[in-house]
Design an enzyme around this catalytic site. Structure first.
Site, mmCIF file in Angstrom:
data_model
loop_
_atom_site.group_PDB
_atom_site.id
_atom_site.type_symbol
_atom_site.label_atom_id
_atom_site.label_comp_id
_atom_site.label_asym_id
_atom_site.label_seq_id
_atom_site.Cartn_x
_atom_site.Cartn_y
_atom_site.Cartn_z
ATOM 1 N N ARG A 236 0.857 -1.190 0.000
ATOM 2 C CA ARG A 236 0.000 0.000 0.000
ATOM 3 C C ARG A 236 0.888 1.233 0.000
ATOM 4 O O ARG A 236 1.978 1.238 0.576
ATOM 5 C CB ARG A 236 -0.886 0.040 1.245
ATOM 6 C CG ARG A 236 -2.111 -0.838 1.155
ATOM 7 C CD ARG A 236 -3.129 -0.310 0.134
ATOM 8 N NE ARG A 236 -4.316 -1.142 0.104
ATOM 9 C CZ ARG A 236 -4.513 -2.138 -0.779
ATOM 10 N NH1 ARG A 236 -3.623 -2.425 -1.707
ATOM 11 N NH2 ARG A 236 -5.634 -2.826 -0.751
ATOM 12 N N HIS A 284 -1.001 1.037 -9.654
ATOM 13 C CA HIS A 284 -1.740 0.095 -8.786
ATOM 14 C C HIS A 284 -2.405 -1.000 -9.639
ATOM 15 O O HIS A 284 -3.623 -1.211 -9.578
ATOM 16 C CB HIS A 284 -2.782 0.832 -7.940
ATOM 17 C CG HIS A 284 -3.226 0.045 -6.731
ATOM 18 N ND1 HIS A 284 -3.578 0.613 -5.541
ATOM 19 C CD2 HIS A 284 -3.380 -1.306 -6.547
ATOM 20 C CE1 HIS A 284 -3.945 -0.332 -4.672
ATOM 21 N NE2 HIS A 284 -3.832 -1.511 -5.270
HETATM 22 P P1 NDP Z 1 -2.026 -11.498 4.257
HETATM 23 O O1 NDP Z 1 -2.928 -11.000 5.322
HETATM 24 O O2 NDP Z 1 -2.163 -12.913 3.812
HETATM 25 O O3 NDP Z 1 -0.498 -11.293 4.708
HETATM 26 C C1 NDP Z 1 -0.072 -10.173 5.392
HETATM 27 C C2 NDP Z 1 1.340 -10.431 5.876
HETATM 28 O O4 NDP Z 1 1.846 -9.236 6.479
HETATM 29 C C3 NDP Z 1 1.409 -11.527 6.943
HETATM 30 O O5 NDP Z 1 2.577 -12.308 6.792
HETATM 31 C C4 NDP Z 1 1.497 -10.716 8.245
HETATM 32 O O6 NDP Z 1 2.166 -11.395 9.308
HETATM 33 C C5 NDP Z 1 2.338 -9.549 7.768
HETATM 34 N N1 NDP Z 1 2.187 -8.412 8.678
HETATM 35 C C6 NDP Z 1 1.075 -7.705 8.976
HETATM 36 N N2 NDP Z 1 1.350 -6.748 9.881
HETATM 37 C C7 NDP Z 1 2.667 -6.865 10.167
HETATM 38 C C8 NDP Z 1 3.539 -6.184 11.045
HETATM 39 N N3 NDP Z 1 3.116 -5.184 11.822
HETATM 40 N N4 NDP Z 1 4.829 -6.580 11.099
HETATM 41 C C9 NDP Z 1 5.276 -7.597 10.329
HETATM 42 N N5 NDP Z 1 4.491 -8.301 9.464
HETATM 43 C C10 NDP Z 1 3.208 -7.929 9.398
HETATM 44 O O7 NDP Z 1 -2.207 -10.503 3.033
HETATM 45 P P2 NDP Z 1 -1.961 -10.771 1.468
HETATM 46 O O8 NDP Z 1 -0.652 -11.443 1.295
HETATM 47 O O9 NDP Z 1 -3.156 -11.389 0.869
HETATM 48 O O10 NDP Z 1 -1.913 -9.249 0.946
HETATM 49 C C11 NDP Z 1 -0.983 -8.347 1.488
HETATM 50 C C12 NDP Z 1 -1.290 -6.936 1.020
HETATM 51 O O11 NDP Z 1 -0.958 -6.773 -0.344
HETATM 52 C C13 NDP Z 1 -2.761 -6.514 1.082
HETATM 53 O O12 NDP Z 1 -3.146 -6.155 2.393
HETATM 54 C C14 NDP Z 1 -2.788 -5.339 0.137
HETATM 55 O O13 NDP Z 1 -2.481 -4.161 0.844
HETATM 56 C C15 NDP Z 1 -1.665 -5.648 -0.844
HETATM 57 N N6 NDP Z 1 -2.166 -5.946 -2.192
HETATM 58 C C16 NDP Z 1 -1.839 -5.102 -3.205
HETATM 59 C C17 NDP Z 1 -2.258 -5.351 -4.491
HETATM 60 C C18 NDP Z 1 -1.844 -4.482 -5.630
HETATM 61 O O14 NDP Z 1 -2.454 -4.561 -6.696
HETATM 62 N N7 NDP Z 1 -0.807 -3.686 -5.474
HETATM 63 C C19 NDP Z 1 -3.113 -6.521 -4.801
HETATM 64 C C20 NDP Z 1 -3.354 -7.374 -3.662
HETATM 65 C C21 NDP Z 1 -2.902 -7.083 -2.398
HETATM 66 P P3 NDP Z 1 1.574 -12.764 9.920
HETATM 67 O O15 NDP Z 1 1.912 -13.838 8.887
HETATM 68 O O16 NDP Z 1 2.322 -12.938 11.175
HETATM 69 O O17 NDP Z 1 0.088 -12.556 10.076
HETATM 70 C C1 OXD Z 2 -6.056 -5.427 -3.295
HETATM 71 C C2 OXD Z 2 -5.557 -4.496 -4.310
HETATM 72 O O1 OXD Z 2 -5.984 -5.135 -2.103
HETATM 73 O O2 OXD Z 2 -5.837 -4.711 -5.514
HETATM 74 O O3 OXD Z 2 -6.557 -6.503 -3.699
HETATM 75 O O4 OXD Z 2 -4.882 -3.527 -3.967
#
Ligand code: NDP
Ligand code: OXD
Length: 321
Positions: A236, A284
């Protein structure tokens, strides 16, 4: 079909800047016979049982007394959880192979682009110069993936398969075969100190907001095989401080960056990031949310829920992702 608390079974789509029509068409096809509205054209707010949302306005949430669940139209949920008047109902997010594959493609493309010095070759091509650059092998380059969730873990595995030395950082301990694991505040500095290419797929939460700033960039590995660290952010925009990224590139603290997300989207045409040679800017688009694919999942969720099964992929409102 069973109706909700108030007898409602309607669906409201509030898709922010995204065109709502393809989402509505897919919902009507997947769940025929029930009312589907597109915000703000809402004939009967009391009939709405489900909200499908991308950056929903607070007015939309305020209008829905019979709401049973909110479905994010993407993987991230900060655009819903940040709403002050979000009712106390489950919020489910997208986990889909389609979205994960698209994200892994973009991340792999960007890592390879910096690893293989493609921006420098682009410049040489524009100058019509035949000049080969020294090239380390993938095994000499250390990639660090921040966020080892569904997408981060899949990207880490793909990059390890390509031969990179890969580590991951998460909030809680994570075991992924072939990937060195770091977690929590204590794990952050050692993780950064061994990282040449930093890949970020963290969710935006109060803890991660503004993390990608100069103090963190200065902790990345120096003297690695690429000659300096690289940032790749597909998580993000508000994870990053863009003024610090521009300054870090100018001062050589970072030697390159690929950014798919920005503090304000669309990125301001006046942003210096557009004009920096070693910065890749994409709009994005790393993980395009395909209505056909994702509505199939949401419709399946609704049908299962109405058959008495629990919703899947419900986010933890305390952790905020
Ligand atoms: P998940 O919820 O599966 O994974 C999130 C990861 O981040 C987990 O490993 C979590 O740790 C870690 N995390 C969260 N908070 C912290 C912290 N404070 N310190 C360290 N690690 C942390 O999400 P996804 O993999 O499905 O997606 C991740 C993000 O990607 C989405 O939230 C979105 O913002 C972004 N995204 C962007 C897209 C784009 O088009 N650019 C498309 C899709 C997603 P833990 O394993 O311990 O829970
Ligand atoms: C998502 C994105 O969060 O597209 O799926 O950013």
């Amino acid at each position: 079909m069973t109706s909700g608390r108030s007898g409602a079974d309607g669906i409201l789509i509030a898709s922010g800047s995204w065109d709502p029509e393809p989402w509505a068409a897919e919902v009507r096809a997947a769940l025929p016979g029930r009312p589907v509205w597109i915000w703000p054209d809402l004939a009967d707010p009391t009939a709405v049982r489900y909200l499908l949302a991308w950056h929903p306005p607070e007015e939309a949430l305020a209008a829905l007394p019979g709401l049973d669940a909110v479905f994010s139209l993407g993987a991230g949920v900060e655009h819903i959880l940040s709403r002050d008047n979000l009712p106390d109902v489950p919020v489910a997010r997208i986990i889909s192979d389609d979205l994960t594959s698209r994200m892994v493609e973009w991340i792999t493309l960007q890592v390879l682009l910096h690893h293989r010095q493609q921006r420098r070759y682009d410049r040489l091509q524009r100058e019509r110069r035949w000049h080969e650059l020294p090239q380390p092998v993938a095994g000499e380059v250390r990639v660090g993936v921040m966020g080892m969730g569904v997408i981060g873990a899949a990207a880490a595995v793909m990059l390890a398969r390509l031969g990179f030395e890969v580590a991951g950082w998460s909030r809680t301990p994570k075991m992924v075969e072939g990937i060195e694991g770091f977690h929590g505040a204590a794990g952050l500095d050692p993780f950064l100190a061994r990282t040449d290419i930093l890949v970020v797929v963290l969710p935006l939460t109060p803890e991660t907001h503004g993390l990608l700033a100069m103090p963190l960039f200065r902790k990345l590995a120096r003297g690695g095989a690429l000659g300096g660290p690289v940032l790749v952010n597909a998580g993000r925009g508000c994870l990053q401080v863009e003024a610090d990224i521009a300054r870090a590139i100018e001062e050589g603290v970072l030697i390159g960056a690929s950014l798919d997300v920005f503090e304000t989207e669309p990125l301001d045409p006046a942003s210096p990031l557009w004009g920096l040679d070693d910065v890749v800017v994409t709009p994005h688009c790393a993980g395009w949310c395909d209505p056909r694919e994702l509505v199939r999942q949401i419709a399946g969720q609704i049908e299962a829920y109405e058959a008495g099964r629990p919703l899947r992929n419900v986010v933890d409102r305390a952790a905020r992702y």
